[in-house]
Design a protein around this motif. Structure first.
Motif, mmCIF file in Angstrom:
data_model
loop_
_atom_site.group_PDB
_atom_site.id
_atom_site.type_symbol
_atom_site.label_atom_id
_atom_site.label_comp_id
_atom_site.label_asym_id
_atom_site.label_seq_id
_atom_site.Cartn_x
_atom_site.Cartn_y
_atom_site.Cartn_z
ATOM 1 N N UNK A 114 39.296 -38.700 27.499
ATOM 2 C CA UNK A 114 38.484 -38.329 26.325
ATOM 3 C C UNK A 114 37.797 -39.557 25.750
ATOM 4 N N UNK A 115 38.565 -40.617 25.629
ATOM 5 C CA UNK A 115 38.025 -41.854 25.050
ATOM 6 C C UNK A 115 36.980 -42.463 25.976
ATOM 7 N N UNK A 116 37.263 -42.426 27.260
ATOM 8 C CA UNK A 116 36.310 -42.977 28.233
ATOM 9 C C UNK A 116 34.975 -42.244 28.157
ATOM 10 N N UNK A 117 35.031 -40.938 28.047
ATOM 11 C CA UNK A 117 33.799 -40.155 27.939
ATOM 12 C C UNK A 117 33.031 -40.533 26.670
ATOM 13 N N UNK A 118 33.759 -40.674 25.568
ATOM 14 C CA UNK A 118 33.082 -41.074 24.326
ATOM 15 C C UNK A 118 32.429 -42.445 24.488
ATOM 16 N N UNK A 119 33.191 -43.386 25.061
ATOM 17 C CA UNK A 119 32.671 -44.744 25.198
ATOM 18 C C UNK A 119 31.421 -44.777 26.079
ATOM 19 N N UNK A 120 31.428 -43.918 27.084
ATOM 20 C CA UNK A 120 30.263 -43.862 27.974
ATOM 21 C C UNK A 120 29.039 -43.359 27.210
ATOM 22 N N UNK A 121 29.249 -42.333 26.380
ATOM 23 C CA UNK A 121 28.137 -41.799 25.587
ATOM 24 C C UNK A 121 27.678 -42.809 24.542
ATOM 25 N N UNK A 122 28.642 -43.478 23.915
ATOM 26 C CA UNK A 122 28.324 -44.398 22.823
ATOM 27 C C UNK A 122 27.643 -45.663 23.330
ATOM 28 N N UNK A 123 28.164 -46.210 24.415
ATOM 29 C CA UNK A 123 27.532 -47.385 25.018
ATOM 30 C C UNK A 123 27.904 -48.718 24.397
ATOM 31 N N UNK A 124 28.635 -48.719 23.323
ATOM 32 C CA UNK A 124 28.989 -50.002 22.708
ATOM 33 C C UNK A 124 30.396 -49.948 22.105
ATOM 34 N N UNK A 125 31.296 -49.392 22.866
ATOM 35 C CA UNK A 125 32.692 -49.273 22.418
ATOM 36 C C UNK A 125 33.603 -50.028 23.370
ATOM 37 N N UNK A 126 34.413 -50.890 22.828
ATOM 38 C CA UNK A 126 35.435 -51.566 23.626
ATOM 39 C C UNK A 126 36.655 -50.655 23.708
ATOM 40 N N UNK A 127 37.066 -50.319 24.916
ATOM 41 C CA UNK A 127 38.255 -49.500 25.145
ATOM 42 C C UNK A 127 39.308 -50.354 25.850
ATOM 43 N N UNK A 128 40.475 -50.412 25.278
ATOM 44 C CA UNK A 128 41.600 -51.137 25.886
ATOM 45 C C UNK A 128 42.745 -50.150 26.066
ATOM 46 N N UNK A 129 43.269 -50.094 27.272
ATOM 47 C CA UNK A 129 44.424 -49.239 27.577
ATOM 48 C C UNK A 129 45.551 -50.136 28.080
ATOM 49 N N UNK A 130 46.641 -50.153 27.372
ATOM 50 C CA UNK A 130 47.738 -51.001 27.813
ATOM 51 C C UNK A 130 49.059 -50.430 27.321
ATOM 52 N N UNK A 131 50.105 -51.246 27.357
ATOM 53 C CA UNK A 131 51.440 -50.814 26.944
ATOM 54 C C UNK A 131 52.087 -51.930 26.126
#
Lengths: 182, 510
Positions: free
Chosen positions: B359-376
Motif C-alpha cells: 500500500x505504501x509503495x503504491x502511494x510513494x510511486x504516485x506521490x513521487x517524493x516520499x522516502x519509504x523505509x522498511x526495516x525491523x
C-alpha cells in the motif's frame, strides 16, 4: 578549586565552539532526580525540548488502586474478583484465603513473551462485607541482556492481611490494576 | 551552590562535546551536510517508516517462499535500496559509542531499538525517549511535528507499546504504560538514584503522555485499556476525533475507521494488541474480525495525513498545499508470534505487514517524493529455514558436544559421533503429526506455491521447513529496504541510530 573551575570553563567554551553548526547537544544536568533534557540535533533547526508537563494531569499520589474494591461485599470466607482494566487478559486460579493471607495465581491469557509488570491488589473485608484494608503483590521484570527463563504465563502470589486489620478480615477480593505483558 | 552549578555546567558542556562527536559519528559524514534549500535529492515531502517488529532476514525469506515461491518477491523486496541494520543496545548508565563508559549489550529490546531510530541515541533495554543515563531526548516525530509536518503512528500492538511509544513518549521504563502510575512499573532507581517526582515526564504513564502531547495527528492501533475518561477529554480538547469510546471502553471498528475524517484521529480497535490475522481469518464472524488490517490502517492514515496537510502551515515546501507528513507503521505481531514460536501466525503477520508495505509503495510511486523505509527493530527467536527432511540439533539423539577441552572454541575432533533424531524429542512436525506432543522440537512445515497439488501445511512433503532457535530476541542484524529521496544511504550496513539522521535529513529537521 578556582583554577580547576576555570579550566573546565575554558574546555566548555572550546567544546561549544566545536559543536556550533554541527550538532547542538545541550545538557542541563542536575543532581539525581532532577529533570534533565538533552537535545540531540544537527543542522539549522532551533533546539527542541520535549513537552515535560501536561496541563490538567494530576500527578499520581500513591499506589494504584481499584474503585471496585469498595463495590464488592464478599461473604465471610469468600474470595471475589474486583473489576480492573485488564480483566480480559488473565484468569485467576487456585484462590485461597486462610484468614492470614490470600493466595492464588494470575495466568495471563493474551500474548505472552514477557510479563513486564503485574500488580495484584487484595481487598480484605469484615464480617459485614465492608472493606477494612488492602495489600498488594508486585511483579516487575528486570530487563537484562539475557532471558534465562521461558515466557511466564502464570504468576503465583501470596498477599498477607495487613497487621492493623488482622483478625477482622474474614473475606477477600482480588483485582489487577497493573498488567503489562507483551 | 553557585560553584557547584558552575562545575556541573562545565562538565555538561564537555560532555556535550563528546556527545556531539558521538552523534556526528553515528550518522557518518553526511550528518554535517544538512541543507535547508529544500531542493536537493535527499529532501522528501513525506517519510513513511515501516517496522516489522522482530522481522529478521529469515522471516522475509520464509514469507516470500511461503506466499510467492522461491522465485517470487515480497513487496518490500522490490524496493531498490537494500541493506542491513545493526541493532545492539547498551547497558544502563552507558555512554554513547566511543565514550569511555560505553557498555554495549548485543541484544536489544523493542524499546531501546525504537529510541535508537526515533532519537538517534543508544539506550538501555526498556528505555523510551531517554538516553542510557536517563536524559530526555527528542524524538523524530516530535521534531517533525514541531517543524510543521503532519504526523501519524500506526501499530498492531497497544499504541503504548515500545515501538509506537518510542516516537510519542519519554519513559525510564517501557512498562509504565498506564492507565495508572505505579512505582514498580515507572521508576528506575538504578538510573535516577532516587525516585523521581510523579510529575516528571519520565515516570508519567505513556498513555497519559500520548493523550496530551499531540505528537501524532493520527493514532491507530490497540491498547484501549491503557486509556481512561480523562484521556478522552484531553484528546478531544486538542481536536482529536476519537473513534469508539475511551470512557466507555468501547473499541473502534473498521467501519469507524472507514468513515473517519478530520485532521486529528485517534482510533483503538482492541483493548490490548490487535488480533493476529490468522485468527481473524479462521473466525470471520468474530468481533475481532471487525478490526482493521494493518493495510487498512496504513491506507487510511495516509489518506488522513494527505487531506490534512494544508492545515494552516505557511512553511510549505512541497508545492502541494502542505509540508508533507511523517508516518510510522508497525507490524507488531511478527515479534509476538515469533516469541510464541508459532510459525503459521508469524508467517501470517509477515504477509499482513508486507501487504501494508505494498500500500505504501503504491502511494510513494504516485506521490513521487516520499522516502519509504522498511526495516525491523531486532530479529526474534532465531527463525530458520532448514532443508526438507532434516532436523535440528535440538532434535538430535547426540547433540554436538565439545570433546576437545584443549581447544574449546574450535573443536578439532569430530563432535557428532552419530547424526540421528531422538525419537522422544522429535515426534514429528510441530504443525502436523507431532502437534500433540508438547515436548516436540520438530520443525513446522508449510506448502509453497510450487509444491505438488495435495501437499498441505504440516506435511513432510511440504517444501518449507521452519525452526526456531529460542523464544527470545537475537542480536542478528536486520534487513532494510527503501525507496525514495535519500534511500541510497541505506545500501550496505548502517547502525539503527543512523536511521534518525537519514529520516531527519529527508525531512530537514536535523
Amino acid at each position: 578549586m578556582k583554577t580547576r573551575t576555570g579550566i573546565a570553563a575554558a574546555l566548555s567554551v572550546v567544546a561549544l565552539c566545536a559543536v556550533v553548526g554541527v550538532t547542538v547537544y545541550a545538557a542541563a544536568a542536575g543532581a539525581n532526580g532532577d529533570a534533565r533534557t538533552v537535545a540531540a540535533m544537527e543542522g539549522p533547526v532551533t533546539p527542541f525540548t520535549p513537552q515535560a508537563t501536561f496541563a490538567g494531569l494530576s500527578p499520581a499520589t500513591g499506589d494504584p488502586e481499584l474503585e471496585s474494591l469498595v463495590q464488592v461485599h464478599p461473604s465471610p470466607g469468600a474470595i471475589v474478583a474486583a473489576a480492573g482494566p485488564f480483566d480480559d487478559r488473565f484468569v485467576l486460579e487456585d484462590l485461597a484465603f486462610d484468614g492470614g493471607s490470600v493466595s492464588g495465581a494470575v495466568r495471563v491469557t493474551s500474548d505472552v513473551s514477557d510479563v513486564l509488570d503485574l500488580e495484584v491488589l487484595a481487598g480484605f473485608y469484615d464480617a459485614k462485607g465492608v472493606l477494612v484494608g488492602n495489600a498488594r503483590f508486585v511483579h516487575h521484570l528486570v530487563e537484562d541482556a539475557t532471558h534465562a527463563e521461558p515466557p511466564e504465563e502464570r504468576l503465583e502470589f501470596t498477599i498477607a492481611v495487613p497487621a492493623d486489620v488482622s483478625g477482622r478480615a474474614v473475606a477477600a477480593s482480588i483485582g489487577v490494576p497493573v498488567l503489562v505483558n507483551e | 551552590m553557585k560553584r557547584q552549578t558552575s562545575v556541573l555546567t562545565s562538565t555538561s558542556l564537555v560532555t556535550a562535546l563528546v556527545a556531539s562527536v558521538i552523534l556526528t559519528g553515528l550518522g557518518g559524514a553526511a550528518l554535517t551536510a544538512s541543507a535547508d534549500d529544500g531542493n536537493d535529492r535527499t529532501r522528501a515531502t513525506n517519510v513513511i517508516y515501516l517496522l516489522g517488529d522482530g522481522m529478521g532476514r529469515t522471516h522475509v525469506t520464509a514469507a516470500r517462499e511461503r506466499y510467492y515461491g522461491a522465485a517470487g518477491k515480497l513487496a518490500m523486496e522490490t524496493l531498490p535500496a537494500q541493506g542491513f541494520v545493526s541493532t545492539y543496545a547498551v547497558e544502563k548508565l552507558s555512554g554513547q559509542p566511543g565514550a569511555a563508559d560505553f557498555k554495549p549489550n548485543p541484544v536489544t529490546d523493542s524499546a531501546s531499538a525504537a529510541t535508537a531510530w526515533s532519537s538517534g541515541v543508544k539506550t538501555y533495554n526498556a528505555a523510551l525517549g531517554v538516553d542510557a543515563k536517563g536524559a530526555v531526548v527528542p524524538t523524530m516525530m516530535e521534531l517533525a511535528k514541531k517543524a510543521g509536518y503532519r504526523t501519524g503512528n500506526v501499530s498492531t500492538a497497544e499504541i503504548t507499546d515500545a515501538t509506537p511509544a518510542g516516537q510519542m513518549s519519554h519513559a525510564l521504563a517501557r512498562g509504565c504504560q498506564g492507565p495508572v502510575y505505579s512505582d514498580a512499573a515507572c521508576q528506575d532507581l538504578s538510573i535516577t538514584g532516587a525516585a523521581l517526582p510523579t510529575s516528571d515526564v519520565r515516570v508519567t504513564p505513556i498513555a497519559d503522555q500520548i493523550a496530551r502531547n499531540g505528537t501524532a495527528d493520527v493514532i491507530l492501533g490497540g491498547g484501549l485499556s491503557r486509556f481512561d475518561a480523562a484521556d478522552e477529554t484531553a484528546l478531544k480538547g486538542q481536536g482529536y476525533s476519537v473513534l469508539g469510546s475511551i470512557a466507555g471502553q468501547s473499541t473502534a471498528t473498521k467501519a469507524d475507521l472507514a468513515s473517519a475524517s478530520g485532521a486529528k484521529v485517534f482510533g483503538l480497535f482492541n483493548k490490548g494488541n490487535l488480533t493476529v490475522e490468522k485468527t481473524k481469518q479462521d473466525n470471520p464472524s468474530s468481533v475481532q474480525a471487525q478490526e482493521p488490517t494493518l493495510s487498512e490502517m496504513a491506507s487510511k492514515a495516509i489518506d488522513l495525513l494527505q487531506k490534512g496537510k494544508s492545515n494552516g502551515n505557511k512553511d510549505d515546501r512541497s508545492g502541494k498545499g502542505g509540508k508533507g507528513f511523517y508516518l510510522q507503521i508497525e507490524g507488531a505481531l511478527i515479534d509476538k508470534r515469533s516469541h510464541a514460536n508459532d510459525a503459521a501466525q508469524t508467517l501470517g503477520e509477515m504477509k499482513a505487514f508486507d501487504d501494508a508495505v505494498a500500500v505504501v509503495k503504491d502511494f510513494a510511486k504516485r506521490d513521487g517524493n516520499t522516502l519509504v523505509i522498511v526495516t525491523a527493530d531486532h530479529e526474534c527467536a532465531g527463525f530458520n529455514i532448514i532443508e526438507k527432511g532434516t532436523f535440528t540439533n535440538a532434535e538430535a539423539g547426540t547433540p554436538p558436544a565439545n570433546v576437545d577441552s584443549g581447544n574449546t572454541a574450535n573443536n578439532s575432533t569430530p563432535t557428532r559421533p552419530s547424526n540421528s533424531k531422538d525419537a522422544a524429542r522429535s515426534t514429528g512436525i510441530v504443525n502436523g503429526a507431532g502437534a500433540a506432543d508438547p515436548k516436540n522440537f520438530g520443525p513446522a512445515t508449510f506448502r509453497t506455491p510450487t509444491d505438488a497439488a495435495g501437499v498441505v501445511d504440516g506435511s513432510p512433503d511440504a517444501g518449507l521447513w521452519l525452526t526456531y532457535l529460542s523464544g527470545n530476541h537475537t542480536g542478528a542484524d536486520v534487513p532494510v529496504f527503501a525507496t525514495g529521496p535519500g534511500s541510497e544511504q541505506l545500501q550496505g550496513t548502517v547502525d539503527n541510530t543512523a536511521l534518525f539522521g537519514i529520516v531527519g535529513r529527508a525531512l530537514r529537521v536535523v
